[in-house]
Structure formats: C-alpha cells, structure tokens
Design an enzyme around this catalytic site. Sequence first.
Site, PDB file in Angstrom:
ATOM      1  N   GLY A   1     -17.146  46.756  -4.833  1.00 18.95           N
ATOM      2  CA  GLY A   1     -16.393  47.621  -5.716  1.00 18.95           C
ATOM      3  C   GLY A   1     -14.946  47.182  -5.808  1.00 18.95           C
ATOM      4  O   GLY A   1     -14.413  46.513  -4.916  1.00 18.95           O
ATOM      5  N   CYS A   2     -14.289  47.563  -6.888  1.00 20.13           N
ATOM      6  CA  CYS A   2     -12.914  47.109  -7.124  1.00 20.13           C
ATOM      7  C   CYS A   2     -11.945  47.704  -6.105  1.00 20.13           C
ATOM      8  O   CYS A   2     -11.146  46.983  -5.499  1.00 20.13           O
ATOM      9  CB  CYS A   2     -12.493  47.445  -8.547  1.00 20.13           C
ATOM     10  SG  CYS A   2     -12.757  49.164  -9.035  1.00 20.13           S
TER      11      CYS A   2
END
Length: 381
Positions: free
Chosen positions: A192-193
Amino acid sequence: MPAKLKVAVLGATGYSGLELTRLLLRHPQVEKPVLLRRPEPRRPENANVAPDALVRGGEPRSPSLSPARAEKPGQSENVNLADLFPVLSGNGSYPLQPLSWSSLKQQDVKLLFLATPHEVSRALVPEAVAEGMRVVDLSGAWRLKQAQHRAIYGFKDEDAATAAELTAKAVYGLPELNADKIPAATVVANPGCYATTVILALAPLLKAGVIDRGRGIIADSKSGVSGAGKEPTSRTHFVSVADNLSAYGVFTHRHLGEMAEQLNLTTNELTFTPHLLPIPRGILSTIYVHLKKPMQPSELETCYRDFYKGKRFVRVFGTPKLPEIQFSLNTNYCDIGFCLAQDGQRLIIVSCEDNLIKGAAGQAVQNMNLMYGFNEEEGLL
C-alpha cells in the site's frame, strides 16, 4: 538478442493502471503490454461509500491524466486507451481486450499486473496462477498473512483452501525488505502507498532495536486526492477537498495491518492516522518515536544509510534537511529524513513518496525487474 518479456495489465483504465502502462511502454525489456478491460465490481445500486473507501486499492487518480470519459459496462468492445486518456494519443493504438485466459496464453503472456479493486484481485489471482502465470497485484488482496488483519476486507473466497495456500505463498513486494524473496515469487503483493512510507521509515530503527516500543509509535500521514481512487465520492468532490484537510479511517485503515505485519509490531504499538490533502498526488508521513537511550544524529543517519546501502530508490536526507512531497513527485523514490530533539531520545521521521509511482505503479515495475532478473532500476529512471 533475448526475447522481450510479454506482460498484460488488467485495470489500465484506472489511474495506477495508466501510470503502470506508461512505465511499461518505455521499459527496454518489455514488449508493448497487452491491455485488458477490467471487470466492474458488483455493488448494490445507490450503495453508500464508507469513509475507508478513501484507501487506494490499485486505482489511484492522476489529476494530470484526466480521462475524456470513463469506461462503463456495456460500452463497445472496441475501446482504445488513448480515447479514454488523450495524453497517449499520437503514439499508436492501445486497444483494451476482454480478459481471456486462452488469449493471454496464445499471446505468450508471462506476467499479469492487476490494478483492480481488492475483491476483483482476490477472485482472479487463483485463476491466473492456475493458468501458469505470475502476478503482481496492486490491490490489498494478498498482502496480509494474519486473519485478524485481513478481516477488514471481508473476503469470501470460493475456494478457501486455494486462497489460504496463495496467501501463504504470496510475497509482500517491498524490494527494500524482500529482494531475496521476490525473484522466485509466483504472486507478488504490491504494498500500500501509506504502508510503504511508514515501513521504510521505521524498518532500520526497529531492526537496530533502538526504538522504545513500549512508549508507542505515531504515524501521521497525509495523501493527495489521487489516493482516494478513481471512483468519486462525496468526500473527494472539489468542494469537499479544496481548502480543507481531513482525517479518515482513524484506527480502522486497511494499511495498518500491513505496517504491523511487516514491522513485527502489534496494532497497539502503532497509531496510524491518514489525512486527505487538497493536492493531486504525493504522500508525506510524519512519524514520532522515542528511543531507548540518547543517541546522536550521526548515529541515526549511519543506521539508515547502512540499512539502505545499495537500495536505489530510498534517499536518506542528512539532518536537519527534511523531505518534501514535491521532491519525489513523478519518481520511484521514497525520501527519508529526521530531526532529533536535544534530549537525544525524541525522534521525528519524515517520509515522502509519489503515491502513484513508488506507492503503486513504479514499485510494481521494480518488483517485475527483480522477478525477471532485470536491473532493479530498469525503466524507472
């Protein structure tokens, strides 16, 4: 001259999918990617979107690449990505093919990128693996090993045994931590970012054992609107975002489980709060920790530089210089800097990235490079 790798992208009409497509088109070791039309997720008509829908699930929005129109169910089969995103026009045709395993095998596609919603990736990865393909999945479908963290997604697997097997085998695709596991992986779960910025900021210090975990760790992260994904919601309309700053997903954000698992922390030790910034793209995470004993800034800088020695896409800033969002925009870098209080124990770490590149598409290409023995920076500089 060796043959180029043949890849396919499902979800190229999403924003991370578009960024991924653009990176692959200029990659010297990859043939022009096969672009696939992604299945539309089934949702009840007029369903409300929960606040945590602001988690990017492989479909982030790129404001500079606004689509001329959105692909919708029932549209003509003759869809060209350049018609949806005119930024690609003038460079040939980019047809979107319907997903067909037999067609992909006939085209000798070896690697499938999924830039699709979590539930779509959860359903398709077992099929792709059964067809003999390797997968890099940009969603959160295969990132989490522990059931209590995975429960937030509410997956209902048709074949629970196969899903459990793939969950166990999937490799978390953070090259700076798992470069030894990624080359042999069949399924790589792109991180995930938010998780990327927080994990990379904390991993060196936790490995060195210098953080006082008993006093807790706070991660305060802020993302541009592209992190909310392609589908508009009431919270991402211009009038809601402009001249505003808002927190969301407090104590419930999906990336918290990733951070805890990869850093070997409990969710009680890490407090994570994401915020929505009124900017197009980029993430800045500010992380607050206490050290077990007083240290010097030079010791901490050495800790970071030793840990990331040879890691091309982490840039360590010498104190007191701190990263800013604009420094890493449109790059695959994660920038890390810190400031240490005069007591030598209170430490603030700042970590920045472009959520569409290092937080999504660029990291996916970085993983592909490792999977197929290319130079890790190939196509990313």
